[in-house]
Design a protein around this motif. Structure first.
Motif, mmCIF file in Angstrom:
data_model
loop_
_atom_site.group_PDB
_atom_site.id
_atom_site.type_symbol
_atom_site.label_atom_id
_atom_site.label_comp_id
_atom_site.label_asym_id
_atom_site.label_seq_id
_atom_site.Cartn_x
_atom_site.Cartn_y
_atom_site.Cartn_z
ATOM 1 N N SER A 144 -54.642 0.916 -124.131
ATOM 2 C CA SER A 144 -53.201 0.831 -123.863
ATOM 3 C C SER A 144 -52.365 0.919 -125.140
ATOM 4 O O SER A 144 -51.147 0.959 -125.075
ATOM 5 C CB SER A 144 -52.873 -0.473 -123.131
ATOM 6 N N VAL A 165 -46.423 -0.234 -121.862
ATOM 7 C CA VAL A 165 -46.099 -1.311 -120.936
ATOM 8 C C VAL A 165 -45.331 -0.734 -119.751
ATOM 9 O O VAL A 165 -44.470 0.127 -119.919
ATOM 10 C CB VAL A 165 -45.229 -2.377 -121.660
ATOM 11 N N ASP A 166 -45.650 -1.229 -118.560
ATOM 12 C CA ASP A 166 -44.876 -0.888 -117.367
ATOM 13 C C ASP A 166 -43.535 -1.604 -117.479
ATOM 14 O O ASP A 166 -43.493 -2.826 -117.632
ATOM 15 C CB ASP A 166 -45.637 -1.346 -116.119
ATOM 16 N N THR A 169 -42.999 -4.405 -114.600
ATOM 17 C CA THR A 169 -43.823 -5.622 -114.596
ATOM 18 C C THR A 169 -43.930 -6.276 -115.966
ATOM 19 O O THR A 169 -44.268 -7.454 -116.061
ATOM 20 C CB THR A 169 -45.248 -5.299 -114.107
ATOM 21 N N GLY A 170 -43.694 -5.500 -117.024
ATOM 22 C CA GLY A 170 -43.863 -6.030 -118.375
ATOM 23 C C GLY A 170 -45.322 -6.142 -118.796
ATOM 24 O O GLY A 170 -45.626 -6.684 -119.849
ATOM 25 N N LYS A 171 -46.226 -5.620 -117.991
ATOM 26 C CA LYS A 171 -47.666 -5.698 -118.268
ATOM 27 C C LYS A 171 -48.137 -4.420 -118.957
ATOM 28 O O LYS A 171 -47.637 -3.330 -118.691
ATOM 29 C CB LYS A 171 -48.467 -5.879 -116.974
ATOM 30 N N SER A 172 -49.135 -4.570 -119.824
ATOM 31 C CA SER A 172 -49.688 -3.391 -120.496
ATOM 32 C C SER A 172 -50.398 -2.502 -119.481
ATOM 33 O O SER A 172 -50.935 -2.989 -118.478
ATOM 34 C CB SER A 172 -50.645 -3.796 -121.620
ATOM 35 N N VAL A 173 -50.345 -1.203 -119.755
ATOM 36 C CA VAL A 173 -50.996 -0.207 -118.892
ATOM 37 C C VAL A 173 -51.742 0.779 -119.792
ATOM 38 O O VAL A 173 -51.466 0.874 -120.991
ATOM 39 C CB VAL A 173 -49.971 0.559 -118.019
#
Length: 137
Positions: free
Chosen positions: A84, A109-110, A113-117
């Motif tokens: 990522s 990061v998405d 959602t603030g989550k790594s992708v």
């Protein structure tokens, strides 16, 4: 490796006329954005796709004096690609002598959602084309 000539601006210097230690990071950012434009994926295009790329690590070593109005050759290359994240390394030269080197690591990061992708394959393909070892001393 992508190369660009930059000129140190007055606003980026301190009272001594030398570059303020934090100002070099602005030139990292300029080279980062220019790199992505040149490979066909501007930050604007990436943001519109729902992704962001925050910096999670930045470092710089000064190897020589950088002053107001100096013309520098700036170089950027990809030196690491993860699932990522990726790392860009930078070199700045004045009259062919290294004056600064550093790197930054960004994570995809998405934006919702603030989550790594994972790095999208179409971007990873371009990053791999520019993957090279650091040769800045």
């Amino acid at each position: 490796m992508i190369t660009k000539t930059i000129r140190i601006q007055f606003v980026d210097t301190d009272m001594s006329g030398r570059i303020h230690y934090s100002s070099i990071f602005k030139y990292f950012e300029i080279m980062d954005h220019d790199f992505f434009r040149r490979i066909g994926y501007s930050y604007k295009k990436i943001f519109k796709s729902g992704l962001d790329m925050p910096r999670v690590h930045v470092e710089c070593s000064y190897l020589g004096e950088i002053e107001y109005d100096d013309e520098l050759e700036a170089q950027v290359s990809v030196t690491k690609i993860g699932n990522s994240s990726y790392k860009l390394s930078f070199g700045f030269y004045k009259e062919e002598k290294p004056v600064a080197k550093g790197s930054l690591t960004n994570v995809f990061v998405d934006r919702d959602t603030g989550k790594s992708v994972s790095i999208p394959e179409f971007i990873k393909t371009e990053l791999v084309k520019h993957l090279e070892p650091v040769s800045i001393t």
